[in-house]
Structure formats: structure tokens, C-alpha cells
Design an enzyme around this catalytic site. Sequence first.
Site, short mmCIF file in Angstrom:
data_model
loop_
_atom_site.label_atom_id
_atom_site.label_comp_id
_atom_site.label_asym_id
_atom_site.label_seq_id
_atom_site.Cartn_x
_atom_site.Cartn_y
_atom_site.Cartn_z
N LEU A 1 -9.10 -24.72 -1.12
CA LEU A 1 -10.30 -25.54 -0.92
C LEU A 1 -11.56 -24.71 -0.74
O LEU A 1 -12.62 -25.26 -0.46
CB LEU A 1 -10.11 -26.44 0.30
CG LEU A 1 -9.00 -27.51 0.18
CD1 LEU A 1 -8.83 -28.23 1.50
CD2 LEU A 1 -9.33 -28.50 -0.92
N ARG A 2 -11.45 -23.40 -0.89
CA ARG A 2 -12.65 -22.58 -0.71
C ARG A 2 -13.72 -22.92 -1.74
O ARG A 2 -14.91 -22.87 -1.44
CB ARG A 2 -12.29 -21.09 -0.82
CG ARG A 2 -11.61 -20.55 0.41
CD ARG A 2 -11.70 -19.03 0.48
NE ARG A 2 -10.91 -18.53 1.60
CZ ARG A 2 -9.71 -18.00 1.51
NH1 ARG A 2 -9.14 -17.88 0.32
NH2 ARG A 2 -9.07 -17.57 2.57
N GLY A 3 -13.32 -23.25 -2.95
CA GLY A 3 -14.28 -23.60 -3.99
C GLY A 3 -15.10 -24.82 -3.61
O GLY A 3 -16.33 -24.84 -3.79
N ASP B 1 -11.00 -13.67 -4.07
CA ASP B 1 -11.12 -15.03 -3.54
C ASP B 1 -11.93 -15.07 -2.24
O ASP B 1 -12.43 -16.12 -1.86
CB ASP B 1 -9.72 -15.60 -3.29
CG ASP B 1 -9.76 -17.08 -2.94
OD1 ASP B 1 -10.31 -17.85 -3.75
OD2 ASP B 1 -9.25 -17.45 -1.87
N ARG B 2 -12.05 -13.92 -1.57
CA ARG B 2 -12.82 -13.87 -0.31
C ARG B 2 -14.32 -13.89 -0.55
O ARG B 2 -15.09 -14.14 0.37
CB ARG B 2 -12.44 -12.62 0.48
CG ARG B 2 -11.04 -12.66 1.05
CD ARG B 2 -10.93 -13.69 2.15
NE ARG B 2 -9.56 -13.88 2.57
CZ ARG B 2 -9.16 -14.79 3.44
NH1 ARG B 2 -10.05 -15.62 3.95
NH2 ARG B 2 -7.90 -14.89 3.78
#
Length: 428
Positions: free
Chosen positions: A366-368, A285-286
Site C-alpha cells: 500500500l505504499r504506492g 521500494d523504500r
Amino acid sequence: MATLITNSSTSGSSPALLASRPRSVTSSLLRPVSLRASYPARIRHASGLNKGIGVGFSREARRVVVSNVAAPERNSVEMAPRLAKESQRPVYPFSAIVGQDEMKLCLLLNVIDPKIGGVMIMGDRGTGKSTTVRSLVDLLPEIKVVIGDPFNSDPEDPESMGAEVRERIMSGEEIPVTATKITMVDLPLGATEDRVCGTIDIEKALTEGVKAFEPGLLAKANRGILYVDEVNLLDDHLVDVLLDSAASGWNTVEREGISISHPARFILIGSGNPEEGELRPQLLDRFGMHAQVGTVRDAELRVKIVEERARFDRDPKGFRESYNAEQEKLQQQIGSARSTLAAVQIDHELRVKISKVCAELNVDGLRGDIVTNRAAKALAALKGRDQVTAEDIATVIPNCLRHRLRKDPLESIDSGLLVIEKFYEVFS
């Protein structure tokens, strides 16, 4: 639909690796779709909390503050780029790599906007993943750094400064600045935690009152690129270190009551073969973007790749010189995109649709949303525009969301195709 997806994202047999084509590299990419040394430092004692890198001793009510961590001589710093250029091994030109447009585009977008968060490249063995990443070195732009600072401190950004540099600026001291290329640091699988984070000479600190901190790979990678080949085979304790640094942007070394912190903001690039093991979801995910590469199936192209590689092995210097014009053109395009990135705008309606795609795909966090917005703006800047279009979003959104979807063991369709299908459903 087909016009908006790159070849490599829709087919496992995209052209790959080390051959040349007469067409421009940039046009194909824009199609929608250490020397180990200890640095002694003086320390001073002060009551209370002080600004800077601190060293606390639990038995005393005082704090030891580093006043000069790792300051190599200025002459050696100024000579380093020239010596490195003379001694480095020849790198295969980025412009000479055919195909794998998806992977190359992801790398270029991260160079334009490092805040995208890096790239995870997964694919078959021998498809040019490591070669492509390392070939990026020639295209990296220059940045301003403080001379003599081991952390590549930015003289204009407090968030990217070491504590000592910040103290010197606050005291009104004039800071010597130079321009140097963004560095790419390789993280070996067998590296120790001390080598990655840096280490402290405890005996010297306690007996002589002198603090010797040896910066590690994270210090060297600050404001640069940290590349981990076969990242899915990395030891868990090193994965934890990377997660901590990637989350906070700072690396903290804690040992026997002594604490040192320094900035560690880097573009994380990893590559690996999915057959050799999966990556931990926390680390996956990073990575801001995810690129998939496949093996070339066309026999003629495979022969061409082999011949070009043989030509490079016979005469690396001559081969590189034959691509000088294309390399310089791509460098200029990257530099122009970096300078105009701040002026690129994206309509509110497009932002809403991006978030709707993420929500309907059940993307956690919310990274996407953030990465898709950043990548679309970087792509628009690379194309020389100041406005993001739906076409830009269609090109980057599979790479930004593919690795963030929840895994369904019964699902046979590629997650990138699921993303693009949802994109057309929302944007239609």
C-alpha cells in the site's frame, strides 16, 4: 494527455543542468505533468526496565541506562550554524538549474512533506543529479531542535526525541530549544558500518563504568536528509542498515551485549546511473518517489549550460547573488506550503480512484497509495490551494508508482507511461 505530463517524464532529452532562464523557477515546476568525537556519558544502574537508551549486560540481572549521551557544549552548538555557513563551499543555486522539472518537483515535494519518503533519481552521467540535490541545501527550512542533543531531537514530538531528552521532559525539566536548518548528510560509498550507525567504546564501559557512544551519520541525519550518490553501488551491509532504519525510524547499535537506540527518521535521497547496476527491490521500494533524468540534446541549450557553469566557476559569490531574489521567493513558497499542508484536503472519490489505479497495475503493498496521496497534497500546497485536483494526481502519480511495477523483461514501454495510461483509463 500531453498537458498533464512534465517534459522530463515524457522525453529522455529534457533540458538539464546548470543554466538560467528568464522565466520563474516555480512556474516551471508547477506545470502539470563530521567531526568525529566521542561524547562521554554518565551511567547509572537500575533494576528492571527503565525509559531511555539502555545497555544490557547478559551476565547480570540489571540494566545500565544512559543518563547523558553525547551532549556537546551549548556554545559550540549555537556557533555551529554560523561557522558552517562561513566555511562551506559555494553551492550552485537551485533556481539556476534549467529543466529537469520532474526531479526538482520531487525534491521540493519531499521538503514540504518529509513523510513522502524520499526520492530515487536515475539518469545518464553528467545530467546534474548530484548538483541539483546539493543545491537544495539553500532552500531547506528551519526546524526546532534541543540544544546539545546529537540526534536533533524535536522538543514537541516524542517519536523524534532521543531517550535522554524524553526523560528530561518527563521529569519536568525545562529544555533549551533553538532553530536550525534541516541538515543534509552525504553517505560515502566507502563508509564503514561503525561510521554510519555509530559505535561504542566497550573497554571504557566495562572497566570505568563510563559509556562513550560516538553518534554516526544516521544520528546526524535524524529529521534531515540522507543523500547517497551512486546508491546502486552501495555495499549490501550498508543497504541492510538503511533498510532497517528506514523501516523503523530508529537506529539500534548492538555490540557485545550492549544496546543503544536513537531516532533516525530522515528523507532518503539517492541517485545513480542505471547502466552501472540495478538497485535491490527492497531498497527501491523504500523511496517514496522515482525521477528519471535525461541528457540535453539541444545544441544551443548545451552551450548555454556550459557558459553558465563557467560563470559560476569564475565568480561563485557573484553568481549566487544574481539568483538571491528567486531563491528567497522559492524559500518563502516552500515555507508557506509546509505551514498550510495540514489544511489540504483530498476528496474520497479521488482516493478511491488512486487505489484503483494501484490495484489494476498490480502494485504490491500500500505504499504506492499512501505516497500518491501525500505527494498530491504537497503539490496542492505548493500551488497555494487547499484542495487536491485530478491534475495534481496526474502530475505526481508516475513518479510515485513507476518503480513499484513488476519488471517485464519483454516490455519496451517506459513504466511511467504505463502508469499515466492507466490513470486516464480510471479517471476518465
